[in-house]
Design a protein around this motif. Sequence first.
Motif, PDB file in Angstrom:
ATOM      1  N   ASP A   1       4.981 -23.819  -1.604  1.00 12.51           N
ATOM      2  CA  ASP A   1       6.119 -23.116  -1.033  1.00 12.51           C
ATOM      3  C   ASP A   1       6.100 -21.674  -1.520  1.00 12.51           C
ATOM      4  O   ASP A   1       6.783 -21.295  -2.468  1.00 12.51           O
ATOM      5  CB  ASP A   1       7.414 -23.818  -1.442  1.00 12.51           C
ATOM      6  N   VAL A   2       5.279 -20.844  -0.878  1.00 12.11           N
ATOM      7  CA  VAL A   2       5.160 -19.442  -1.235  1.00 12.11           C
ATOM      8  C   VAL A   2       5.680 -18.612  -0.067  1.00 12.11           C
ATOM      9  O   VAL A   2       5.229 -18.766   1.057  1.00 12.11           O
ATOM     10  CB  VAL A   2       3.698 -19.057  -1.541  1.00 12.11           C
ATOM     11  N   VAL A   3       6.627 -17.736  -0.328  1.00 11.17           N
ATOM     12  CA  VAL A   3       7.225 -16.909   0.713  1.00 11.17           C
ATOM     13  C   VAL A   3       6.393 -15.646   0.895  1.00 11.17           C
ATOM     14  O   VAL A   3       6.053 -14.959  -0.072  1.00 11.17           O
ATOM     15  CB  VAL A   3       8.672 -16.529   0.343  1.00 11.17           C
ATOM     16  N   VAL A   4       6.040 -15.328   2.136  1.00 13.96           N
ATOM     17  CA  VAL A   4       5.291 -14.115   2.437  1.00 13.96           C
ATOM     18  C   VAL A   4       6.275 -12.972   2.620  1.00 13.96           C
ATOM     19  O   VAL A   4       7.238 -13.094   3.380  1.00 13.96           O
ATOM     20  CB  VAL A   4       4.444 -14.296   3.714  1.00 13.96           C
ATOM     21  N   VAL A   5       6.039 -11.855   1.912  1.00 11.63           N
ATOM     22  CA  VAL A   5       6.954 -10.734   2.030  1.00 11.63           C
ATOM     23  C   VAL A   5       6.866 -10.130   3.421  1.00 11.63           C
ATOM     24  O   VAL A   5       5.861 -10.256   4.118  1.00 11.63           O
ATOM     25  CB  VAL A   5       6.668  -9.634   0.973  1.00 11.63           C
ATOM     26  N   SER A   6       7.941  -9.463   3.842  1.00 11.97           N
ATOM     27  CA  SER A   6       7.972  -8.811   5.141  1.00 11.97           C
ATOM     28  C   SER A   6       8.769  -7.517   5.006  1.00 11.97           C
ATOM     29  O   SER A   6       9.250  -7.168   3.927  1.00 11.97           O
ATOM     30  CB  SER A   6       8.602  -9.734   6.190  1.00 11.97           C
ATOM     31  N   GLY A   7       8.893  -6.806   6.107  1.00 12.41           N
ATOM     32  CA  GLY A   7       9.652  -5.568   6.094  1.00 12.41           C
ATOM     33  C   GLY A   7       8.855  -4.396   5.548  1.00 12.41           C
ATOM     34  O   GLY A   7       7.629  -4.449   5.436  1.00 12.41           O
ATOM     35  N   VAL A   8       9.546  -3.318   5.196  1.00 15.40           N
ATOM     36  CA  VAL A   8       8.898  -2.092   4.721  1.00 15.40           C
ATOM     37  C   VAL A   8       8.481  -2.264   3.272  1.00 15.40           C
ATOM     38  O   VAL A   8       9.291  -2.629   2.421  1.00 15.40           O
ATOM     39  CB  VAL A   8       9.853  -0.885   4.856  1.00 15.40           C
ATOM     40  N   GLN A   9       7.198  -2.014   2.982  1.00 12.50           N
ATOM     41  CA  GLN A   9       6.651  -2.186   1.631  1.00 12.50           C
ATOM     42  C   GLN A   9       5.823  -0.950   1.252  1.00 12.50           C
ATOM     43  O   GLN A   9       5.201  -0.322   2.110  1.00 12.50           O
ATOM     44  CB  GLN A   9       5.778  -3.438   1.553  1.00 12.50           C
ATOM     45  N   PRO A  10       5.765  -0.603  -0.062  1.00 11.02           N
ATOM     46  CA  PRO A  10       5.089   0.633  -0.475  1.00 11.02           C
ATOM     47  C   PRO A  10       3.575   0.528  -0.587  1.00 11.02           C
ATOM     48  O   PRO A  10       2.873   1.543  -0.531  1.00 11.02           O
ATOM     49  CB  PRO A  10       5.702   0.916  -1.848  1.00 11.02           C
ATOM     50  N   GLY A  11       3.044  -0.686  -0.779  1.00 13.34           N
ATOM     51  CA  GLY A  11       1.618  -0.816  -1.045  1.00 13.34           C
ATOM     52  C   GLY A  11       1.260  -0.252  -2.408  1.00 13.34           C
ATOM     53  O   GLY A  11       2.124   0.247  -3.137  1.00 13.34           O
ATOM     54  N   PRO A  12      -0.007  -0.309  -2.792  1.00 13.18           N
ATOM     55  CA  PRO A  12      -0.412   0.156  -4.130  1.00 13.18           C
ATOM     56  C   PRO A  12      -0.594   1.668  -4.179  1.00 13.18           C
ATOM     57  O   PRO A  12      -0.746   2.332  -3.145  1.00 13.18           O
ATOM     58  CB  PRO A  12      -1.752  -0.550  -4.327  1.00 13.18           C
ATOM     59  N   GLY A  13      -0.597   2.207  -5.401  1.00 17.56           N
ATOM     60  CA  GLY A  13      -0.974   3.597  -5.582  1.00 17.56           C
ATOM     61  C   GLY A  13      -2.478   3.766  -5.433  1.00 17.56           C
ATOM     62  O   GLY A  13      -3.221   2.793  -5.269  1.00 17.56           O
ATOM     63  N   LEU A  14      -2.943   5.005  -5.507  1.00 20.32           N
ATOM     64  CA  LEU A  14      -4.358   5.305  -5.344  1.00 20.32           C
ATOM     65  C   LEU A  14      -5.010   5.624  -6.686  1.00 20.32           C
ATOM     66  O   LEU A  14      -4.344   6.058  -7.630  1.00 20.32           O
ATOM     67  CB  LEU A  14      -4.563   6.494  -4.397  1.00 20.32           C
ATOM     68  N   TRP A  15      -6.327   5.407  -6.754  1.00 17.60           N
ATOM     69  CA  TRP A  15      -7.127   5.832  -7.896  1.00 17.60           C
ATOM     70  C   TRP A  15      -7.587   7.265  -7.634  1.00 17.60           C
ATOM     71  O   TRP A  15      -8.096   7.579  -6.539  1.00 17.60           O
ATOM     72  CB  TRP A  15      -8.337   4.933  -8.080  1.00 17.60           C
TER      73      TRP A  15
END
Length: 331
Positions: free
Chosen positions: A33-47
Amino acid sequence: MLAAPAAAQSSSTQGGATPIVGAVAAPPIVDMDVVVVSGVQPGPGLWKFHKGDRVLWILGTLSPLPKDITWLSRDMDAAIAQSQLALQPPRLSVSADIGLFARLSLLPSMLKLRKNPDGAKLQDVLPADLYARWQVLKLKYIGRDNSVESWRPLFAASELYRAALKKSGLDETGIVGPAIRKAVEAAGIETRSTSLPIKLDDPKKTLKAFNASTLDDVACFRKTLDRLETDLAIMTTRANAWATGDIDALRALPYEDQQEACLSALTGSGFSQKLGIDDVQAQMAEHWYRSVDGALKEQRVVFTILPISQLLKTDGVVAKLQAKGFEVEAP
């Protein structure tokens, strides 16, 4: 930087989905039972890698990702806006000097690529225990369509994997690529390939040889089933961590990937070695580093993307670029 085959075994039992006598029972599939996130998300920063006045921005990508997110890619947009060049990720590019009608004439051979030679079925080329596991997963994710039973294990495993991701609310391709293209177009900068080129002198003969060849792709098939049976819930957690920009969680999560075994099934075969693509992963890696060096000689700021697993490995890209004299700022 990028991507071992096992010998295929044959079952003496013939037929379609009939249970195999004496087969080892498939392990139960547990739905987590793992919920998948939705909506606006920031994602990771960059190297950020820099040496002197030269800067290389790298976005760590992940596949699959939650299909219902909207990625608010502000960090990436800002890095691309600073850049004079965007490098595509490492790939293999196969080409041939043939015209349109010649390409059309190859279609019948290309359509045969995914099928087993001599009309063999999966049940004929897989060990009995592995085929029993396949039947359970196929019914769960693909259903009762038996057309895939005539496919080579490598292609059948890929079809099963895609079907499982779709049912789990995950997406392999539709999130990062469009956002990058939009930012590159807005910045008005060049996009350059880093693909390793392979040219086919006689594509018709090559396709014919491939259609008649046997691939050592049982390891690829087994690892794909292993991942769907044990890693699907973690895969979702990992996708959520990428979407929310949680690098610490990504570092802590185990990372299983069947792609290395599947690529080895293709590039480790005698057929592929005849094309000059033996040890293709090492060749692709070397070609990518040369492309980066060349790009930074021409331009002051360059943007590119790589699988985030390569950036998080202790002996991966970060260590190799540091050995080349780059300083690194991790997100």
